[in-house]
Scaffold this motif. Structure first.
Motif, PDB file in Angstrom:
ATOM      1  N   ASN A 621       0.803  -1.228   0.000  1.00  0.00           N
ATOM      2  CA  ASN A 621       0.000   0.000   0.000  1.00  0.00           C
ATOM      3  C   ASN A 621       0.836   1.278   0.000  1.00  0.00           C
ATOM      4  OD1 ASN A 621      -2.125  -1.762   0.175  1.00  0.00           O
ATOM      5  ND2 ASN A 621      -2.717  -1.225   2.259  1.00  0.00           N
ATOM      6  N   ASN A 623       2.493   2.108  -3.002  1.00  0.00           N
ATOM      7  CA  ASN A 623       2.414   2.542  -4.395  1.00  0.00           C
ATOM      8  C   ASN A 623       0.960   2.612  -4.843  1.00  0.00           C
ATOM      9  OD1 ASN A 623       5.237   2.812  -5.005  1.00  0.00           O
ATOM     10  ND2 ASN A 623       5.357   0.579  -4.860  1.00  0.00           N
ATOM     11  N   SER A 624       0.103   1.879  -4.136  1.00  0.00           N
ATOM     12  CA  SER A 624      -1.337   1.949  -4.330  1.00  0.00           C
ATOM     13  C   SER A 624      -1.989   1.698  -2.982  1.00  0.00           C
ATOM     14  CB  SER A 624      -1.818   0.909  -5.342  1.00  0.00           C
ATOM     15  OG  SER A 624      -3.225   0.815  -5.347  1.00  0.00           O
ATOM     16  N   GLU A 627      -3.962  -2.210  -2.305  1.00  0.00           N
ATOM     17  CA  GLU A 627      -3.393  -3.541  -2.523  1.00  0.00           C
ATOM     18  C   GLU A 627      -3.938  -4.556  -1.522  1.00  0.00           C
ATOM     19  OE1 GLU A 627       0.696  -2.700  -2.151  1.00  0.00           O
ATOM     20  OE2 GLU A 627       0.852  -1.602  -4.047  1.00  0.00           O
ATOM     21  N   VAL A 780      -0.212   7.836  -3.010  1.00  0.00           N
ATOM     22  CA  VAL A 780      -1.249   6.828  -3.241  1.00  0.00           C
ATOM     23  C   VAL A 780      -2.543   7.556  -3.626  1.00  0.00           C
ATOM     24  CG1 VAL A 780      -0.234   5.130  -1.711  1.00  0.00           C
ATOM     25  CG2 VAL A 780      -1.858   6.778  -0.784  1.00  0.00           C
ATOM     26  N   GLU A 781      -3.508   6.811  -4.086  1.00  0.00           N
ATOM     27  CA  GLU A 781      -4.732   7.409  -4.588  1.00  0.00           C
ATOM     28  C   GLU A 781      -5.456   8.199  -3.493  1.00  0.00           C
ATOM     29  OE1 GLU A 781      -4.236   3.319  -6.525  1.00  0.00           O
ATOM     30  OE2 GLU A 781      -4.018   4.228  -4.533  1.00  0.00           O
TER      31      GLU A 781
END
Length: 890
Positions: A621, A623-624, A627, A780-781
């Motif tokens: 989590n 990079n995104s 996950e 991250v988003e």
């Protein structure tokens, strides 16, 4: 942090640290990694404010006096409601109570369950001293309810005796609590709440959709401890007639005379092959389910012309009175699209409606079959308003003309008392659903200021074999009443603002659809204060560095949230991210009692990762955000435990900690094992495996380097005028991706305002809200929990100076001739809304991910070139970024 190779990074960094670090640094227990991080941090951000504690949780106190033992709750102003931050039981006499709030919070309400009193930090609240005013005295229950017959005046303002909402107003309300949807978590909705009165108010019914007889009322406890429920408004939605389809109804092969309710009969006149179907299992969008009456032919065989009708003999209606006749129907073609050249007309006496008219249906496909179904205003039903004949009878039926589809079905015929429905209802213009009451009738409620009260809906009929029940606006009261359903479905009410208009919506079925709109009323007059019992506003996000092999200052190595309401002895920790590869354990050292010390476990393993040696874990989590997820962990704390900075013995109610030192961020620390070390699934709090571990603790003022190894910020937080003007959105912080510094020495990075906060803890305290659009992929988003309309108070108040999202955009990709100069400015949209300077960038070469500034001239490389346009922020708008492609012809 990922571990870089010893040759490329770690050894030179260590050597440099040894060369510049003083002996006293090591004598004070600071590791080589901590010293190197401090040096890098100061080099990047400059001087640090000595009063900085890197924690946006603030500990405040209020002194409370109560004559009787009471449960005292503390609520802090958050947006357009007050949210719970403290809950202390068994309070009697005078006591100072602490609570955690976002730094800078000024308004609170303190309640003993009888009255709610506004105050501020370090305020004094005395209960039972007549603070609610003289209106409480001399009244039996403290509340007077009056049906208005004309205008009324409250505090010098005149209000109408009734309000008839417009079509647009009704439909607008249903965008907030739409029919047949789970609305508990909608943006701007509070579903576990009560109110604090600010004086007399008026309620106006807006919307009604139920077949039950329901009463709305308020509940409260008076100053003598007596509990009251006071009915305010009763709406009779009782169905006058409803068909019952059962296994005893005549089915195939005897198709004529489908018998229902013992005395009524559907008959096909003059032709058609209608029958009862109780075996089909469709789950299509129409919602039509067996048993139903159908006319079916095999696929490819059109129904043509047919008619079915009945005179309702099971009920004699009142001649001259208006009734609403409602039904559900579906037309399906099992071979090809629906041919709408024919018509399906539903009628009741002289009134009729054409189902195949687009105004009254919806289209869908199911298992490759095309269908239309009744759907007036999103209800999946259709209706007509009629009057009985002179004998009190209503004849209802369907007339099918030139139908090219092969399957027609209907059920759920209901007849409502509709005396107060207006004529516009026939056209489908109205969504409100009242029976036996005047729509918009004003009801005045005189209630003393400061009274704590909730609202209920009470079902008083026992139709369908159900019992009567009362459902409350507070989740705990519904639990206490024994409605043992899904945890979330203990919420049966909603309250919300739309602009400056305040509403309450009530659910009348314990195990219903939770659309929270079976009865919707508008408030006017002295609108009560919303008291939100949802604990999410007592939750904090903790972001940590693991002091591994590289110091990228990205605060994603260990990320978790902590939820705690002051006064409670349980807290909850939820892992959110593990951005490093080292084995990092979340450790809790209770400030008061070592018996509560706890090792929660290794962060990667808490997400379900297989045990490997430290330094070999995969990033989770960072990079995104999406996950993996991890389960929350409950743990024990003292009732006055705090996530805020805790200065021992500071005279404001704090007690000395067990070691006599200040505590920051609740006593959490990260213990990171050396690379290559075995990483057990669980470690005892005093495990020898921790002997060589790096201990990462929250900084303490005026001690050591005071650099932020750990940050504490609100979870969630609200951005105003975002994503557009007039909107507000609750977000969870988007931490930087791995290797992305939160911002650099020039202020470049995803959070440029962080630098200003480092240097002065009173400035840029909302740095975490202001992400640079130029670095949208550097975190991250974004996680938006909810979006809702801002209230008039928020639009006109202090929040209106928060910058709005940039409207900068473009008209799409461009094509130019080789050597031509592209009109980039002409391809922009809304560039003139902001006054920020505009800079153009072009990829260094076709397909490159690197940018260079573009200052004009021809683009000589044939192919596709990417253009990025950045508009600087101004005083009203955030920085704007837009990208498009320019194709250069060969």
């Amino acid at each position: 942090m990922k571990i870089k190779s010893l040759l490329s990074f770690f050894v030179p960094a260590a050597m440099m640290s040894l060369a510049v670090a003083g002996c006293s640094d090591y004598d004070n227990g600071y590791s080589e990694q901590a010293i190197k991080f401090a040096q890098d941090f100061r080099k990047t951000f400059g001087d640090i404010d000595p009063e900085q504690d890197w924690n946006l949780a603030e500990r405040q106190f209020v002194t409370v006096s109560t004559q009787t033992e009471s449960e005292v709750k503390i609520y802090a102003k958050v947006d357009d409601a007050y949210a719970i931050v403290g809950d202390y039981e068994g309070i009697k006499g005078t006591r100072t109570l602490g609570y955690d709030v976002v730094e800078g919070t000024t308004e609170i309400i303190v309640s003993d369950g009888k009255e709610g009193i506004k105050t501020t930090a370090n305020g004094v609240v005395v209960f039972g001293q007549g603070t609610r005013g003289t209106a409480w005295e001399g009244t039996t229950e403290g509340v007077t309810v009056t049906k208005l017959t004309g205008t009324t005046e409250i505090n010098g303002v005149t209000y109408p005796g009734s309000k008839s909402p417009t079509d647009a107003e009704i439909k607008n309300v249903l965008t907030k609590v739409p029919e047949y949807q789970y609305n508990i978590s909608n943006g701007g909705i509070y579903s576990d709440f009560h109110y604090t009165s600010t004086g007399s108010f008026i309620i106006y019914p807006y919307y009604w959709n139920t077949s039950s007889i329901n009463t709305v009322g308020i509940y409260y406890t008076d100053k003598n401890g007596k509990y009251h429920e006071v009915d305010i408004y009763t709406a009779d939605g009782e169905v006058e007639y409803e068909e019952t389809y059962s296994q005893t109804a005549t089915k195939r092969p005897n198709d004529w005379g489908i018998k229902l309710n013992g005395s009524s009969n559907w008959e096909t006149v003059p032709n058609g092959n209608f029958h009862m179907n109780d075996w089909s299992t469709e789950t299509d969008a129409s919602g039509l389910r067996t048993p139903f009456i159908e006319y079916w032919k095999g696929a490819g065989n059109p129904l043509g012309t047919a008619q079915i009708e009945q005179t309702i003999n099971a009920k004699t209606f009142e001649p001259g009175k208006h009734y609403l006749v409602m039904i559900e129907a579906r037309l399906m073609n099992e071979s090809g699209d629906i041919d709408e050249t024919g018509s399906v007309t539903f009628y009741a006496n002289d009134a009729n409606i054409v189902m195949t008219s687009d105004a009254f249906n919806s289209h869908d496909t199911y298992n490759g079959h095309s269908e239309i179904y009744s759907d007036m205003d999103g209800t999946k039903r259709m209706w007509v308003r009629c009057t009985p004949d002179s004998n009190g009878k209503i004849k209802v039926g369907f007339n099918l003309q030139n139908i090219q589809s092969n399957w027609f079905a209907f059920n759920n015929l209901k007849v409502f008392n509709a005396e107060h429905f207006d004529a516009d209802y026939l056209t489908g213009k109205k969504d409100n659903f009242y029976s036996s009451v005047d729509r918009g009738q004003g009801i005045r409620v005189d209630i003393p200021e400061g009274v704590t009260f909730g609202m209920y809906v009470k079902k008083t009929d026992t139709k369908y074999g159900t019992k009567a029940w009362t459902l409350y606006s507070e989740k705990q009261k519904n639990k206490d009443a024994g409605y043992n359903f899904d945890e979330n479905k203990f919420c049966y009410a909603s309250t919300f603002y739309m602009g400056d208009q305040m509403f309450i919506g009530l659910e009348d079925w314990p195990n219903g659809d939770c659309d929270l709109n079976d009865f919707v009323l508008a408030f006017d007059g002295c609108k009560p204060i919303i008291i939100n019992e949802d604990p999410k506003t007592s939750t904090w996000l903790v972001a940590c560095e693991d002091l591994g092999g590289s110091f990228d200052i990205d605060y994603n190595d260990v990320v978790f949230s902590v939820e705690h309401i002051s006064g409670k002895t349980k807290a909850k920790l939820t892992p959110l991210a593990a951005g490093g590869t080292l084995a990092s354990y979340i450790y809790f050292q209770d400030p008061f009692d070592s018996n509560r010390d706890k090792c929660f476990g290794e962060i990667h393993q808490l997400f379900g990762a297989t045990k490997v040696n430290s330094g070999e874990y995969e990033i989770i989590n960072a990079n995104s955000r999406y996950e993996k997820t991890a389960a929350p962990i409950e743990f024990d704390v003292a009732e006055d435990w705090t996530m805020a900075y805790y200065a021992t013995g500071d005279g404001s109610g704090s007690a000395y900690t067990r070691n006599g030192k200040d505590v920051n961020m609740g006593g959490f620390e990260i213990r990171t094992l050396k690379s290559g070390s075995e990483a057990p699934y669980t470690l005892d709090i005093n495990s020898g495996a921790f002997s060589g571990a790096s201990k990462i603790q929250a900084s303490v003022r005026n001690e050591g380097d005071n650099v932020p190894y750990i940050l504490c910020i609100p979870y969630p937080y609200t951005r105003y005028n975002y994503p557009e003007a007039g909107k507000k959105t609750d977000y969870v912080w988007a931490w930087p991706v791995e290797y992305m510094t939160i911002c650099d020495e020039n202020g470049d990075g995803p959070y440029p305002d962080f630098r200003g906060w480092v240097q002065n803890h009173k400035n840029n305290t909302d740095w975490y809200k202001n992400k640079s659009n130029s670095y949208s992929s550097a975190t991250v988003e974004d996680l938006a929990l909810s979006t809702s309309d801002m209230s008039e108070e928020e639009i006109n108040g202090s929040n209106n100076n928060q910058k709005q999202a940039s409207p900068l955009g473009n008209k799409g990709n461009m094509t130019i001739a080789n050597g031509a100069t592209p009109d980039l400015a002409g391809n922009l949209t809304n560039a003139n809304v902001s006054t920020g300077a505009i800079t153009y960038y072009i990829d260094k070469w076709a397909g490159s991910s690197e940018w260079q500034e573009y200052k004009g001239g021809g683009l000589f490389n044939a192919g596709n070139r990417k253009i990025k346009v950045v508009q600087a922020a101004d005083e009203n708008y955030e920085e704007g970024v837009t990208e498009f492609t320019v194709t250069v012809q060969a």
